[in-house]
Scaffold this active site. Structure first.
Site, PDB file in Angstrom:
ATOM      1  N   THR A 132       0.820  -1.217   0.000  1.00 35.69           N
ATOM      2  CA  THR A 132       0.000   0.000   0.000  1.00 35.69           C
ATOM      3  C   THR A 132       0.854   1.267   0.000  1.00 35.69           C
ATOM      4  O   THR A 132       1.998   1.250   0.475  1.00 35.69           O
ATOM      5  CB  THR A 132      -0.897  -0.016   1.256  1.00 35.69           C
ATOM      6  OG1 THR A 132      -1.447   1.275   1.476  1.00 35.69           O
ATOM      7  CG2 THR A 132      -0.102  -0.354   2.514  1.00 35.69           C
ATOM      8  N   ASP A 133       0.259   2.362  -0.467  1.00 36.35           N
ATOM      9  CA  ASP A 133       0.964   3.646  -0.403  1.00 36.35           C
ATOM     10  C   ASP A 133       1.036   4.185   1.027  1.00 36.35           C
ATOM     11  O   ASP A 133       1.782   5.115   1.310  1.00 36.35           O
ATOM     12  CB  ASP A 133       0.295   4.691  -1.317  1.00 36.35           C
ATOM     13  CG  ASP A 133      -1.167   4.989  -0.984  1.00 36.35           C
ATOM     14  OD1 ASP A 133      -1.726   4.341  -0.071  1.00 36.35           O
ATOM     15  OD2 ASP A 133      -1.751   5.876  -1.631  1.00 36.35           O
ATOM     16  N   GLU A 134       0.242   3.581   1.939  1.00 38.08           N
ATOM     17  CA  GLU A 134       0.187   4.114   3.307  1.00 38.08           C
ATOM     18  C   GLU A 134       1.508   3.934   4.046  1.00 38.08           C
ATOM     19  O   GLU A 134       1.740   4.582   5.064  1.00 38.08           O
ATOM     20  CB  GLU A 134      -0.983   3.479   4.072  1.00 38.08           C
ATOM     21  CG  GLU A 134      -2.295   3.714   3.344  1.00 38.08           C
ATOM     22  CD  GLU A 134      -3.547   3.401   4.147  1.00 38.08           C
ATOM     23  OE1 GLU A 134      -3.495   3.418   5.369  1.00 38.08           O
ATOM     24  OE2 GLU A 134      -4.573   3.142   3.497  1.00 38.08           O
ATOM     25  N   TYR A 158      -1.766  -0.516  10.972  1.00 37.15           N
ATOM     26  CA  TYR A 158      -1.893  -1.180   9.667  1.00 37.15           C
ATOM     27  C   TYR A 158      -0.692  -0.864   8.778  1.00 37.15           C
ATOM     28  O   TYR A 158      -0.007  -1.762   8.278  1.00 37.15           O
ATOM     29  CB  TYR A 158      -3.192  -0.740   8.969  1.00 37.15           C
ATOM     30  CG  TYR A 158      -3.213  -1.053   7.483  1.00 37.15           C
ATOM     31  CD1 TYR A 158      -3.160  -2.369   7.026  1.00 37.15           C
ATOM     32  CD2 TYR A 158      -3.269  -0.024   6.523  1.00 37.15           C
ATOM     33  CE1 TYR A 158      -3.169  -2.662   5.663  1.00 37.15           C
ATOM     34  CE2 TYR A 158      -3.285  -0.306   5.160  1.00 37.15           C
ATOM     35  CZ  TYR A 158      -3.229  -1.627   4.731  1.00 37.15           C
ATOM     36  OH  TYR A 158      -3.220  -1.916   3.384  1.00 37.15           O
ATOM     37  N   LYS A 162       2.341  -3.294   7.331  1.00 37.15           N
ATOM     38  CA  LYS A 162       2.605  -3.480   5.898  1.00 37.15           C
ATOM     39  C   LYS A 162       4.038  -3.055   5.569  1.00 37.15           C
ATOM     40  O   LYS A 162       4.715  -3.694   4.754  1.00 37.15           O
ATOM     41  CB  LYS A 162       1.614  -2.679   5.052  1.00 37.15           C
ATOM     42  CG  LYS A 162       0.190  -3.191   5.042  1.00 37.15           C
ATOM     43  CD  LYS A 162       0.020  -4.582   4.457  1.00 37.15           C
ATOM     44  CE  LYS A 162       0.223  -4.639   2.959  1.00 37.15           C
ATOM     45  NZ  LYS A 162      -0.095  -6.000   2.409  1.00 37.15           N
TER      46      LYS A 162
END
Ligand code: NAD
Ligand code: TYD
Length: 358
Positions: A132-134, A158, A162
């Site tokens: 993810t870009d997060e 989260y 990741k």
């Protein structure tokens, strides 16, 4: 054949469906069927021998080793994860277990298997990790979009879990030579999206006449990508991505949350107008309710997708306007899917997440 993990979830199921619509290469689909995994997403494949579903955990090394030995996949695509930021705030443990320990165990099983392959098979083998870009954290208003070299600054349990999984994948390539690929994608939307995430939640709440809870001032920005474009990007990276590389995937669709909610309301007003004869509401917008913000809420995400575009020639097929219209229509056409996923456990989650917000 290929082995997909988490293929009963939102993106994984779309990937499996699209893959088998375009190719005869079989898929082994390993999924633990958590609250987010749903075999109804794959109901159209029930009688399709090209789809082999295995109920199990990516952290179960014996199971994974057995599947690799039995099916000899040429590639693994790892979608399996705990994926919802709000859930990670209420209970981070599952995120550590699946996203970090699970990815580690999966990598270990794959490494052992890969080491035993002959040179030619070894060379063609791929481990594609979906992320993810997060992991990059939050952007200020005028900062440039995330490129692949952006520093990792995860802010939620989260995104931190990741980020840890991305680092493990990187290390397995660097240290052991495992032929990995990593993709970091922006927010997806589309069919089979579990209605705890912004877009499907707004659609199903609106249709039920419930409030549309907008966190904080609603000015947080996400970069939205139609899920089928994410799937086509993954297929492209698997086919032609350079081993060991990271590819950012995004839709060039930066939008504040409140604008997304207004768009969903406008589409519902058009496609499923409120029955004005017995309702005081004339537009779904009247249901919008600003509520207490998410703790540590990232302000802005945006993806610079120029690497995948220039190196691999990938571009999204949908604009936000076409993708969101298809999505709203899908939820209108699939209301029985929605009622089936709104189980007791779903209702408990909604209560837990929203009851404390003023
Ligand atoms: P999801 O929560 O809808 O689905 C996750 C799937 O993984 C479910 O089917 C679940 O049963 C399965 N799963 C969970 N733990 C497992 C385990 N231990 N073993 C095997 N299966 C397990 O998630 P999603 O939105 O489809 O996301 C898929 C992947 O894409 C995730 O890795 C996520 O981080 C990443 N991603 C998601 C988005 C997004 O906007 N949804 C954007 C970028 C990246
Ligand atoms: P979400 O779909 O949970 O994705 P992510 O947090 O991974 O980006 O949320 C998207 C945005 O919508 C995020 O800024 C939080 C916001 N949001 C709301 O305003 N209200 C809600 O009820 C939810 C679930 C999200």
């Amino acid at each position: 054949m290929i082995l997909v993990t988490g293929g009963a979830g939102f993106i994984g199921a779309n990937f499996v469906l699209d893959w088998l619509a375009q190719s005869d290469e079989a898929i082994v689909n390993l999924d633990a069927l958590t609250y987010a995994g749903n075999l109804q997403n794959l109901a159209s494949l029930a009688a399709d021998p090209r789809h082999i579903f295995v109920h199990g955990d990516i952290a179960d090394s014996t199971l994974v080793a057995g599947l690799l030995a039995q099916y000899q996949p040429r590639a693994i695509i790892n979608f399996a994860a705990e994926s919802h930021v709000d859930r990670s705030i209420h209970g981070p443990e599952d995120f550590i277990q699946t996203n970090i320990v699970g990815t580690f165990r999966l990598l270990e099983a794959v490494r052992a298997h890969w080491n035993g392959l002959n040179d030619e098979t070894k060379q063609g083998f791929r481990f594609l990790h979906v992320s993810t870009d997060e992991v990059y954290g939050s952007l200020a208003k005028d900062e440039p979009a995330f490129s692949e070299t952006r520093r990792y600054e995860p802010n939620s349990p989260y995104s931190a879990s990741k980020a840890a999984s991305d680092h493990l994948v990187r290390a397995y390539h660097h240290t052991y030579g495992l032929p990995t690929l990593t993709t970091n994608c922006s927010n997806n939307y589309g069919p089979y999206h579990f209605p705890e995430k912004l877009i499907p939640l707004m659609i199903v709440n609106a249709l039920a006449g419930k409030p549309l809870p907008v966190y904080g001032d609603g000015q947080q920005i996400r970069d939205w990508l139609y899920v089928k474009d994410h799937c086509s990007a993954i297929r492209r990276v698997l086919a032609a991505g350079r081993v060991g590389e990271v590819y950012n995937i995004g839709g060039c669709n930066e939008k504040p949350n409140i604008e997304i909610v207004h768009t969903v309301c406008a589409l519902l007003d058009e496609l499923h107008p409120l029955p004005t004869y017995h309702s005081p509401l004339t537009t779904y917008r009247s249901l919008i309710a600003y509520v207490t913000d998410r703790p540590g809420h990232d302000r802005r995400y945006a993806i610079d997708a120029s690497k995948i575009e220039h190196e691999l020639g990938w571009k999204p097929a949908e604009t936000f306007e076409t993708g969101i219209r298809k999505t709203v229509q899908w939820y209108l056409d699939n209301q029985s899917w929605v009622s089936n996923v709104q189980s007791g456990a779903y209702r408990t989650w909604v209560e837990k997440n929203y009851q404390g917000r003023s």
